[in-house]
Design a protein around this motif. Structure first.
Motif, PDB file in Angstrom:
ATOM      1  N   GLY A   8     -39.748 -92.406   8.234  1.00 16.58           N
ATOM      2  CA  GLY A   8     -40.675 -93.203   9.404  1.00 16.58           C
ATOM      3  C   GLY A   8     -42.080 -93.401   8.769  1.00 16.58           C
ATOM      4  O   GLY A   8     -42.837 -93.930   9.312  1.00 16.58           O
ATOM      5  N   CYS A   9     -42.140 -93.212   7.490  1.00 14.77           N
ATOM      6  CA  CYS A   9     -43.531 -93.395   6.878  1.00 14.77           C
ATOM      7  C   CYS A   9     -43.523 -95.007   6.380  1.00 14.77           C
ATOM      8  O   CYS A   9     -42.813 -95.205   5.787  1.00 14.77           O
ATOM      9  CB  CYS A   9     -43.755 -92.530   5.814  1.00 14.77           C
ATOM     10  N   THR A  10     -44.793 -95.544   6.558  1.00 18.24           N
ATOM     11  CA  THR A  10     -44.770 -96.913   5.987  1.00 18.24           C
ATOM     12  C   THR A  10     -46.054 -96.722   4.976  1.00 18.24           C
ATOM     13  O   THR A  10     -46.244 -97.828   4.501  1.00 18.24           O
ATOM     14  CB  THR A  10     -45.253 -97.925   7.088  1.00 18.24           C
ATOM     15  N   GLU A  11     -46.800 -95.659   5.221  1.00 20.00           N
ATOM     16  CA  GLU A  11     -47.767 -95.181   4.207  1.00 20.00           C
ATOM     17  C   GLU A  11     -47.767 -93.839   3.791  1.00 20.00           C
ATOM     18  O   GLU A  11     -47.100 -93.066   4.456  1.00 20.00           O
ATOM     19  CB  GLU A  11     -49.220 -95.693   4.802  1.00 20.00           C
ATOM     20  N   CYS A  12     -48.260 -93.581   2.526  1.00 23.68           N
ATOM     21  CA  CYS A  12     -48.256 -92.250   2.190  1.00 23.68           C
ATOM     22  C   CYS A  12     -49.383 -91.812   1.542  1.00 23.68           C
ATOM     23  O   CYS A  12     -50.094 -92.515   0.628  1.00 23.68           O
ATOM     24  CB  CYS A  12     -47.030 -92.072   1.199  1.00 23.68           C
TER      25      CYS A  12
ATOM     26  N   ASN B  76     -39.965 -84.483   2.499  1.00 23.41           N
ATOM     27  CA  ASN B  76     -39.242 -85.749   2.477  1.00 23.41           C
ATOM     28  C   ASN B  76     -38.435 -85.341   3.812  1.00 23.41           C
ATOM     29  O   ASN B  76     -38.099 -86.483   4.272  1.00 23.41           O
ATOM     30  CB  ASN B  76     -38.569 -85.706   1.150  1.00 23.41           C
ATOM     31  N   LEU B  77     -37.725 -84.207   4.057  1.00 23.87           N
ATOM     32  CA  LEU B  77     -37.094 -84.060   5.254  1.00 23.87           C
ATOM     33  C   LEU B  77     -37.497 -84.298   6.328  1.00 23.87           C
ATOM     34  O   LEU B  77     -37.082 -85.030   7.323  1.00 23.87           O
ATOM     35  CB  LEU B  77     -36.245 -82.531   5.132  1.00 23.87           C
ATOM     36  N   CYS B  78     -38.863 -83.742   6.548  1.00 15.07           N
ATOM     37  CA  CYS B  78     -39.548 -83.842   7.658  1.00 15.07           C
ATOM     38  C   CYS B  78     -39.992 -85.437   8.022  1.00 15.07           C
ATOM     39  O   CYS B  78     -40.247 -85.978   9.096  1.00 15.07           O
ATOM     40  CB  CYS B  78     -40.910 -82.924   7.704  1.00 15.07           C
ATOM     41  N   ASN B  79     -39.996 -86.064   6.788  1.00 16.58           N
ATOM     42  CA  ASN B  79     -40.555 -87.675   7.037  1.00 16.58           C
ATOM     43  C   ASN B  79     -39.354 -88.441   7.733  1.00 16.58           C
ATOM     44  O   ASN B  79     -39.645 -89.331   8.259  1.00 16.58           O
ATOM     45  CB  ASN B  79     -40.784 -88.228   5.620  1.00 16.58           C
ATOM     46  N   LEU B  80     -38.089 -87.891   7.775  1.00 14.40           N
ATOM     47  CA  LEU B  80     -37.108 -88.522   8.156  1.00 14.40           C
ATOM     48  C   LEU B  80     -36.871 -88.176   9.787  1.00 14.40           C
ATOM     49  O   LEU B  80     -35.649 -88.553  10.231  1.00 14.40           O
ATOM     50  CB  LEU B  80     -35.790 -88.072   7.401  1.00 14.40           C
ATOM     51  N   VAL B  81     -37.537 -87.348  10.062  1.00 16.16           N
ATOM     52  CA  VAL B  81     -37.272 -86.729  11.348  1.00 16.16           C
ATOM     53  C   VAL B  81     -38.274 -87.576  12.201  1.00 16.16           C
ATOM     54  O   VAL B  81     -39.557 -87.458  12.422  1.00 16.16           O
ATOM     55  CB  VAL B  81     -37.884 -85.422  11.504  1.00 16.16           C
ATOM     56  N   GLU B  82     -37.525 -88.324  13.171  1.00 12.42           N
ATOM     57  CA  GLU B  82     -38.362 -89.099  14.340  1.00 12.42           C
ATOM     58  C   GLU B  82     -39.394 -88.283  14.897  1.00 12.42           C
ATOM     59  O   GLU B  82     -39.044 -87.242  15.674  1.00 12.42           O
ATOM     60  CB  GLU B  82     -37.284 -89.853  15.131  1.00 12.42           C
ATOM     61  N   GLY B  83     -40.675 -88.862  14.926  1.00 14.65           N
ATOM     62  CA  GLY B  83     -41.841 -88.535  15.702  1.00 14.65           C
ATOM     63  C   GLY B  83     -42.542 -87.054  15.096  1.00 14.65           C
ATOM     64  O   GLY B  83     -43.530 -86.680  15.582  1.00 14.65           O
ATOM     65  N   ALA B  84     -42.189 -86.563  13.745  1.00 14.19           N
ATOM     66  CA  ALA B  84     -42.560 -85.555  13.218  1.00 14.19           C
ATOM     67  C   ALA B  84     -44.089 -86.057  12.587  1.00 14.19           C
ATOM     68  O   ALA B  84     -44.217 -87.054  12.173  1.00 14.19           O
ATOM     69  CB  ALA B  84     -41.773 -85.071  12.175  1.00 14.19           C
TER      70      ALA B  84
END
Length: 207
Positions: A117-121, A159-167
């Motif tokens: 869900g990240c568009t920036e980092c 990286n895993l939490c970046n894939l969790v929607e809304g985290a």
């Protein structure tokens, strides 16, 4: 046993690695994700000195006036002497801690992966606020847990939490390898840790 992660997720984690920027994390309530790093369950040596200070800045001034002080903790927990000076540098301080946490779409390394869900980092490894952090914290994400995983390290957990929607926030506990993803980056802390060089205006003024 480590939780089985689908092959497609692993592929996402291994791709799109890019250099981090100073852009803020989208779900963050602060403009600077690197000022919202947390550390917990730290096994610290005996302090160089224990004193009373009127603020985090006051504790830093005391540290700066002591040639042996490399890092300090300002902790307003009940029944605590609130300013503690240490000889150890902040990297040694961090390595003594079992728990680390930070906003999603951020990294403790010098580079950051844009995925999920990240568009920036934001890469915090060399950021000026990497020498500042929060300790003795609670109520991560308003205690709203979206997902838990078993992870090999903080980077994989992030990286895993970046894939969790809304985290919006993650914590990783090294001993248990527990990775927890929270709904937002809210937390409440009693203490802050810094060094003689910590830029208070940039890092500590967001809380």
């Amino acid at each position: 046993m480590m939780q089985i992660i689908r092959f497609s997720i692993i592929c996402v984690l291994l791709s799109n690695s890019v250099r981090g920027s100073n852009l803020s994390q989208p779900n963050s309530t602060s403009v600077n994700p690197c000022s919202r790093l947390v550390y917990g369950y730290c096994k610290l040596p005996e302090p160089l000195a224990k004193l009373q200070a009127d603020s985090f800045q006051g504790c830093q001034t005391i540290c700066q006036d002591n040639d042996l002080c490399a890092s300090f903790v300002f902790d307003d927990s009940p029944e605590q002497v609130n300013c503690k000076l240490y000889r150890i540098n902040l990297d040694e301080f961090k390595s003594s801690c079992n728990l680390v946490g930070h906003p999603t779409c951020a990294s403790l390394q010098n580079e950051c992966s844009v995925n999920g869900g990240c568009t920036e980092c934001t890469a915090c490894g060399d950021h000026p606020c990497s020498n500042y952090g929060h300790i003795n914290c609670q109520e991560y994400g308003h205690n709203y847990i979206l997902e838990t995983f078993e992870a090999i390290d903080e980077k994989f957990c992030s990286n895993l939490c970046n894939l969790v929607e809304g985290a919006g926030f993650m914590t990783f506990e090294a001993e248990s390898q527990e990775c927890t993803c929270y709904q937002d980056d809210y937390f409440y802390c009693y203490g802050e840790v810094g060094t003689r060089e910590t830029d208070i205006q940039l890092c500590a003024s967001v809380m």
